[in-house]
Design an enzyme around this catalytic site. Structure first.
Site, PDB file in Angstrom:
ATOM      1  N   ASP A  59       0.858  -1.193   0.000  1.00 25.60           N
ATOM      2  CA  ASP A  59       0.000   0.000   0.000  1.00 25.60           C
ATOM      3  C   ASP A  59       0.893   1.241   0.000  1.00 25.60           C
ATOM      4  OD1 ASP A  59      -1.956   1.917   0.419  1.00 25.60           O
ATOM      5  OD2 ASP A  59      -2.076   1.534   2.579  1.00 25.60           O
ATOM      6  N   ASN A  61      -0.463   4.596  -0.256  1.00 23.37           N
ATOM      7  CA  ASN A  61      -1.082   5.851   0.226  1.00 23.37           C
ATOM      8  C   ASN A  61      -1.714   5.738   1.605  1.00 23.37           C
ATOM      9  OD1 ASN A  61      -3.203   4.274  -0.468  1.00 23.37           O
ATOM     10  ND2 ASN A  61      -4.292   5.827  -1.657  1.00 23.37           N
ATOM     11  N   ASP A  63      -4.129   3.833   2.798  1.00 25.54           N
ATOM     12  CA  ASP A  63      -5.552   3.520   2.980  1.00 25.54           C
ATOM     13  C   ASP A  63      -5.773   2.053   3.345  1.00 25.54           C
ATOM     14  OD1 ASP A  63      -5.075   2.263   0.595  1.00 25.54           O
ATOM     15  OD2 ASP A  63      -6.702   3.238  -0.513  1.00 25.54           O
ATOM     16  N   ASP A  67      -1.734  -1.132  -3.833  1.00 29.98           N
ATOM     17  CA  ASP A  67      -2.035  -0.333  -5.014  1.00 29.98           C
ATOM     18  C   ASP A  67      -0.887  -0.380  -6.025  1.00 29.98           C
ATOM     19  OD1 ASP A  67      -0.159   1.550  -3.860  1.00 29.98           O
ATOM     20  OD2 ASP A  67      -1.813   2.197  -2.548  1.00 29.98           O
ATOM     21  N   ASP A 136      -5.195 -10.493 -15.815  1.00 33.25           N
ATOM     22  CA  ASP A 136      -6.381 -11.315 -15.693  1.00 33.25           C
ATOM     23  C   ASP A 136      -7.457 -10.763 -16.620  1.00 33.25           C
ATOM     24  OD1 ASP A 136      -7.882 -13.350 -14.153  1.00 33.25           O
ATOM     25  OD2 ASP A 136      -6.441 -12.822 -12.580  1.00 33.25           O
ATOM     26  N   ASP A 238      -9.918 -15.836 -16.930  1.00 25.87           N
ATOM     27  CA  ASP A 238     -10.573 -16.239 -15.690  1.00 25.87           C
ATOM     28  C   ASP A 238     -11.838 -17.053 -15.947  1.00 25.87           C
ATOM     29  OD1 ASP A 238     -10.981 -15.784 -12.696  1.00 25.87           O
ATOM     30  OD2 ASP A 238     -12.871 -15.066 -13.518  1.00 25.87           O
ATOM     31  N   GLU A 292      -7.867 -20.365 -17.074  1.00 24.19           N
ATOM     32  CA  GLU A 292      -8.056 -20.973 -15.763  1.00 24.19           C
ATOM     33  C   GLU A 292      -8.936 -22.197 -15.960  1.00 24.19           C
ATOM     34  OE1 GLU A 292     -10.768 -19.218 -13.064  1.00 24.19           O
ATOM     35  OE2 GLU A 292      -9.739 -20.003 -11.315  1.00 24.19           O
ATOM     36  N   HIS A 358      -4.297 -17.165  -5.366  1.00 26.16           N
ATOM     37  CA  HIS A 358      -5.165 -16.347  -4.508  1.00 26.16           C
ATOM     38  C   HIS A 358      -6.460 -17.051  -4.123  1.00 26.16           C
ATOM     39  CE1 HIS A 358      -6.701 -16.086  -8.486  1.00 26.16           C
ATOM     40  NE2 HIS A 358      -7.806 -15.522  -8.052  1.00 26.16           N
ATOM     41  N   ASP A 359      -6.721 -18.204  -4.705  1.00 23.56           N
ATOM     42  CA  ASP A 359      -7.937 -18.954  -4.371  1.00 23.56           C
ATOM     43  C   ASP A 359      -7.641 -20.135  -3.454  1.00 23.56           C
ATOM     44  OD1 ASP A 359      -9.578 -17.361  -5.994  1.00 23.56           O
ATOM     45  OD2 ASP A 359      -9.164 -18.598  -7.759  1.00 23.56           O
TER      46      ASP A 359
HETATM   47  C1  GLC Z   1     -11.696 -17.395 -10.677  1.00 24.34           C
HETATM   48  C2  GLC Z   1     -10.793 -16.513  -9.814  1.00 24.34           C
HETATM   49  C3  GLC Z   1     -11.481 -16.299  -8.497  1.00 24.34           C
HETATM   50  C4  GLC Z   1     -12.807 -15.601  -8.754  1.00 24.34           C
HETATM   51  C5  GLC Z   1     -13.658 -16.412  -9.732  1.00 24.34           C
HETATM   52  C6  GLC Z   1     -14.801 -15.601 -10.239  1.00 24.34           C
HETATM   53  O1  GLC Z   1     -11.854 -18.632 -10.143  1.00 24.34           O
HETATM   54  O2  GLC Z   1      -9.521 -17.113  -9.674  1.00 24.34           O
HETATM   55  O3  GLC Z   1     -10.699 -15.554  -7.589  1.00 24.34           O
HETATM   56  O4  GLC Z   1     -13.473 -15.462  -7.559  1.00 24.34           O
HETATM   57  O5  GLC Z   1     -12.942 -16.802 -10.887  1.00 24.34           O
HETATM   58  O6  GLC Z   1     -14.354 -14.576 -11.131  1.00 24.34           O
HETATM   59 CA    CA Z   2      -3.600   2.099  -1.164  1.00 25.78          CA
END
Ligand code: GLC
Ligand code: CA
Length: 584
Positions: A59, A61, A63, A67, A136, A238, A292, A358-359
């Protein structure tokens, strides 16, 4: 529980990448077939991809939200890792129902993240350092706040009506399919404005786009061209397998939930859509593409990335990340899955190699051992695995530090829409909240979304404000600043691995052969190319393990190990030991 990501209590995705400047010979041009090696060299095959979750990286700034300026301030760090490509989770304008996976303007930057000028500076900074950028592309659905959807829902005759899937209510309730973010809710949502239902496979704020409409496809091509013209280097598609669905919307058989992928996507026209995307966009730029998901069958996956079919570059299959459960996992199954996927792409097509994103919860917490005793060594062992398999490794930010699950115990600590939906459902049905929280602690998506740990200052140096999600308590010891100072840290070990991969084309293209197949504790394999053979032995357990590779290890040259010092008995591996040998 049937989940999109099976081990997650709520987010339920069942099977749901500059190239190494390989200085072998200067005439070796990327993108051309290398006749010496009879291998089809491509920059995206030789790259190591580093995934950045922008909301949690840095981050700038104060918040509390990561970013683009934050990323810009850390470009030298990214470069120091030896990675070639950054994959950035969505940064487009979004109301953030699903952290940017609900896009309201595909040509703009989310205000939390900055501006298009920041984006330009970031891209320039990456390129200046020889790093490519993959974005993405979230086009199975948009946000319900996208102008297209606002128009679409306004009247049955609006020109945008056909951009989404609507069924009029006077014809009855549409056949049930559940929302992948909420197993207990119908993916059809009633909208009184036009007395009709719209389809949302994910959250109700993520209406599915109608890919059968050529106008929708044209919009997507234009969006892709917009970003490709800006100079980005690739797209991660995605949830793309769901773009092609059976729009007769039949009733699904009882129990379809167990095998929902088969019914939800890859049904009609997906390969056609991909070929069109390739013809209209991908073929016109030097960009890489990855979808994906990998379809329902190995054939589907193969077809998507068979170069002769002109669809995508590489598959991103979920079988590997689906193995770990809170109850543990079986290494024999793990070996079987990765060996099978390697064999499918042995001659044609290309695969991504990953165990985290991230999932998913944190790599070391799911596949290794995050206890103080074994966290570092098991994290290094897993990194060795990822960086020595055939395919393009995707490495999730923070894993290079051995970051672990934060161990949240309170629902108030969680942010993920899918998890919160499930929580409310459990409350409604009187489910066991302690059991739910226990599972969430192991597998929730939020585990990997806690702020990146830069140093031991307040909030791990991530923000001077209040972070949008809590920082892992272990940040005082596990952080970049501390690991920079330690030559044996996870961070410095990861740098050795990226260097090793760059210096050894065999690790990218070499034939993979599984050894000691039935060994329940050790994963051993060779990689071989043009007479060069590397042997990789990995102990996946916390106890000493024996390995029978069939090779005379007394003459094998030690290339890399996650333990310091020489190895006295090469047939035995210390807990979570990883060794790379060169076979003479
Ligand atoms: C994909 C992304 C996931 C998102 C989902 C809906 O699986 O990796 O993070 O929530 O699609 O877009
Ligand atoms: Ca920020």
């Amino acid at each position: 529980m049937n989940s999109y990501i099976p081990s997650s209590p709520a987010f339920n995705l069942k099977k749901i990448v500059v190239a190494c400047i390989i200085i072998l010979c200067s005439g070796n041009v990327f993108g051309q077939t290398d006749t010496t090696h009879k291998i089809d060299r491509k920059w995206w095959k030789e790259a190591v991809v580093y995934q950045i979750y922008p909301r949690s990286f840095k981050d700038n700034n104060g918040d509390g939200i990561g970013d683009l300026k934050g990323i810009i301030s850390k470009l030298d760090y990214i470069k120091s890792l030896g990675v070639d490509v950054v994959w950035l989770n969505p940064i487009y304008s979004s109301p953030n129902d699903d952290n940017g996976y609900d896009v309201s303007d595909y040509r703009n930057i989310m205000s939390d993240f900055g501006t298009i000028e920041d984006f330009n500076v970031m891209l320039k900074g990456l390129h200046y350092r020889g790093i490519k950028l993959v974005m993405d592309l979230v086009v199975n659905h948009s946000s319900d706040e996208h102008e297209w959807f606002k128009q679409s829902r306004s009247s049955r005759t609006n020109p945008y009506r056909e951009y989404y899937h609507w069924l009029n209510a006077e014809n009855g309730k549409p056949p049930y399919r559940y929302s992948l973010f909420d197993i207990n809710h119908d993916a059809w949502r009633y909208d009184s404005l036009t007395n009709a239902y719209y389809l949302h496979y994910f959250s109700r704020k993520q209406p599915d786009l109608n890919w059968e409409n050529p106008k929708v496809r044209q919009e997507v091509f234009n969006i892709m061209k917009f970003w490709a013209d800006k100079g980005i280097d690739g797209f991660r598609m995605d949830a793309f397998q769901y773009a092609a669905k059976d729009t007769t919307f039949p009733a699904f058989p009882k129990g379809f939930e167990k095998n929902f992928n088969q019914y939800y996507g890859m049904v009609t026209g997906l390969h056609g859509y991909l070929q069109q995307i390739n013809k209209e966009v991908l073929s016109k730029y030097n960009v890489m593409s990855v979808a994906e998901g990998a379809g329902n069958t190995y054939e589907d996956a193969h077809n998507m990335v068979d170069a002769d079919r002109h669809e995508l570059n590489m598959a991103y299959a979920f079988d590997g990340v689906s193995i770990a459960k809170s109850s543990g996992y079986n290494l024999l199954e793990f070996k079987r899955v990765f060996s099978k996927w390697d064999s499918v792409f042995a001659d044609k097509g290309w695969l991504s190699i990953f165990l985290a994103n991230h999932d998913q919860a944190r790599l070391v917490s799911r596949y290794g051992n995050d206890s103080p005793e074994f966290r570092e060594v098991s994290s290094k062992m897993l990194s060795t695995f990822l960086m020595t398999m055939r395919g393009t490794p995707y490495y999730y930010n923070g894993d290079e530090l051995g970051m672990s699950n934060p161990g949240f115990t309170k629902i108030e600590d969680y942010r993920d829409v899918s998890l919160l939906n499930e929580y409310h459902h459990q409350l409604n049905i009187g489910g066991s909240i302690p059991d739910f929280l226990k599972e969430a602690k192991f597998s929730s998506r939020d585990n990997s979304r806690t702020p990146f740990q830069w140093d031991s200052s307040v909030n791990a140096g991530f923000t001077t404000g209040t972070p949008w999600i809590k920082v892992n308590d272990n940040y005082k010891t596990i952080n970049v600043a501390a690991e920079e100072k330690d030559k044996n840290s996870c961070l410095n070990y990861f740098r050795k691995l990226t260097k090793l991969r760059k210096e050894n084309l065999v690790l990218v293209y070499g034939k993979y052969t599984l050894l000691d197949k039935d060994n329940p504790k050790v994963y051993a394999y060779t990689r071989e190319l043009d007479g060069k053979k590397l042997l990789i032995v990995l102990n996946f357990t916390s106890t000493v393990a024996e390995v029978k590779t069939g090779y005379d290890l007394s003459t094998a040259k030690l290339v890399l190990s996650n333990y310091e010092g020489s190895i006295s008995d090469k047939s035995k591996l210390l807990p979570y030991q990883a060794v790379v040998y060169q076979i003479q």
